[in-house]
Each structure stands twice: as C-alpha cells, then as structure tokens.
Design a protein around this motif. Sequence first.
Motif, PDB file in Angstrom:
ATOM      1  N   PHE A  17      39.654  34.042  38.455  1.00 38.15           N
ATOM      2  CA  PHE A  17      39.463  34.944  37.315  1.00 38.15           C
ATOM      3  C   PHE A  17      40.740  35.706  36.990  1.00 38.15           C
ATOM      4  O   PHE A  17      41.001  36.009  35.829  1.00 38.15           O
ATOM      5  CB  PHE A  17      38.275  35.882  37.543  1.00 38.15           C
ATOM      6  N   ALA A  36      37.535  38.308  31.946  1.00 33.30           N
ATOM      7  CA  ALA A  36      38.142  37.794  33.182  1.00 33.30           C
ATOM      8  C   ALA A  36      38.436  38.945  34.135  1.00 33.30           C
ATOM      9  O   ALA A  36      38.201  38.830  35.345  1.00 33.30           O
ATOM     10  CB  ALA A  36      39.414  37.014  32.864  1.00 33.30           C
ATOM     11  N   TYR A  39      35.121  40.110  35.724  1.00 29.60           N
ATOM     12  CA  TYR A  39      34.672  39.209  36.780  1.00 29.60           C
ATOM     13  C   TYR A  39      35.549  39.344  38.019  1.00 29.60           C
ATOM     14  O   TYR A  39      35.053  39.327  39.148  1.00 29.60           O
ATOM     15  CB  TYR A  39      34.650  37.750  36.313  1.00 29.60           C
ATOM     16  N   THR A  95      33.725  29.789  33.829  1.00 24.18           N
ATOM     17  CA  THR A  95      32.844  30.819  34.382  1.00 24.18           C
ATOM     18  C   THR A  95      31.505  30.206  34.770  1.00 24.18           C
ATOM     19  O   THR A  95      30.978  30.474  35.852  1.00 24.18           O
ATOM     20  CB  THR A  95      32.649  31.961  33.368  1.00 24.18           C
ATOM     21  N   ASN A 142      26.360  34.718  30.537  1.00 22.30           N
ATOM     22  CA  ASN A 142      27.319  33.665  30.219  1.00 22.30           C
ATOM     23  C   ASN A 142      26.729  32.646  29.245  1.00 22.30           C
ATOM     24  O   ASN A 142      27.433  32.137  28.389  1.00 22.30           O
ATOM     25  CB  ASN A 142      27.845  32.972  31.473  1.00 22.30           C
TER      26      ASN A 142
END
Length: 149
Positions: A17, A36, A39, A95, A142
């Motif tokens: 990430f 990003a 995460y 992801t 997601n």
Amino acid sequence: MNLREFSAVLTVYAHNFHVLHWGASGHKFDRVHKLADEYYEMLTGDIDVVAEQAMRIGQNPGGYLENVKIIESSNSNFLCLDYETVDYEEFCKYTDAMLDHILLCLREILASEAAQAPENVGIKATLEGLYDKYDLQKRYLNKRRMADD
C-alpha cells in the motif's frame, strides 16, 4: 497459516500500500493517494495487534526481510508489488486481491487448533474482529469503489 506468517503477510501488504501510495496516478490521483495511505496505516496498526497476539503464544514476529522469506516459502499466493504507477481502477483491483488473501489467511488461522484452544479465547476474539473489519473492507467498501470507477 499461523500468526507469525500472518504478520508477515500484513507487513508485505502494508508495504504494497505504501508502493501504491507513491505510484498514484490518473484523474483520481488524490483519491488513490489517500486510500493507499489509509490502508497502509490500517495494516500497520494491525501488524502490531497480530504480532502481540503471536508473542503471547511464542511466535515472535520477524523483520521485513525475514517476513518476505516467510511468505516466499509458503504455499500461499501473495502479492508483492514493486514501484509502478497505478490509476484508480488498478488500485481497486490490487486492493481486492490483497483483501481476499488477508481474509483467506484469517479463515485458516481461525480454523487452527491454536485459535480453538480455550486458553487462547482472547486471541480468537481479536482475530474474529480483524476478520469482520477486512470483510467489511472487501465486500462493501472496496466493491463500491470498484463499481464507482
């Protein structure tokens, strides 16, 4: 899969990430860059949680290079990214793949004897909480991002 191996997976995926954060591109640059980073921060916190649980049962977490070796020697399909530019759609696909693998790892650990042992009820509860968190990320957040592209 044990907690030490899972800690290794989370460590490599946190790094992934970070790579995605640095490689953000396209018309949704800001969104990819921010997601990003979120995460990365989430996984970094969870690495600590998993490592602490692993240490409770004598599974000391490894350093970064050792974690890569742990993953490479496993029979598991994992994603290890090198720097590349990614747009929003690619970010969502990466992801999705990493969330799939995290959930698979958690299912394996939760089914293990160590997680089922009565003396490890706290570890099992912690892992179930992580499973719920990543399941929410995968199935709802997601998926919405992927549909939003």
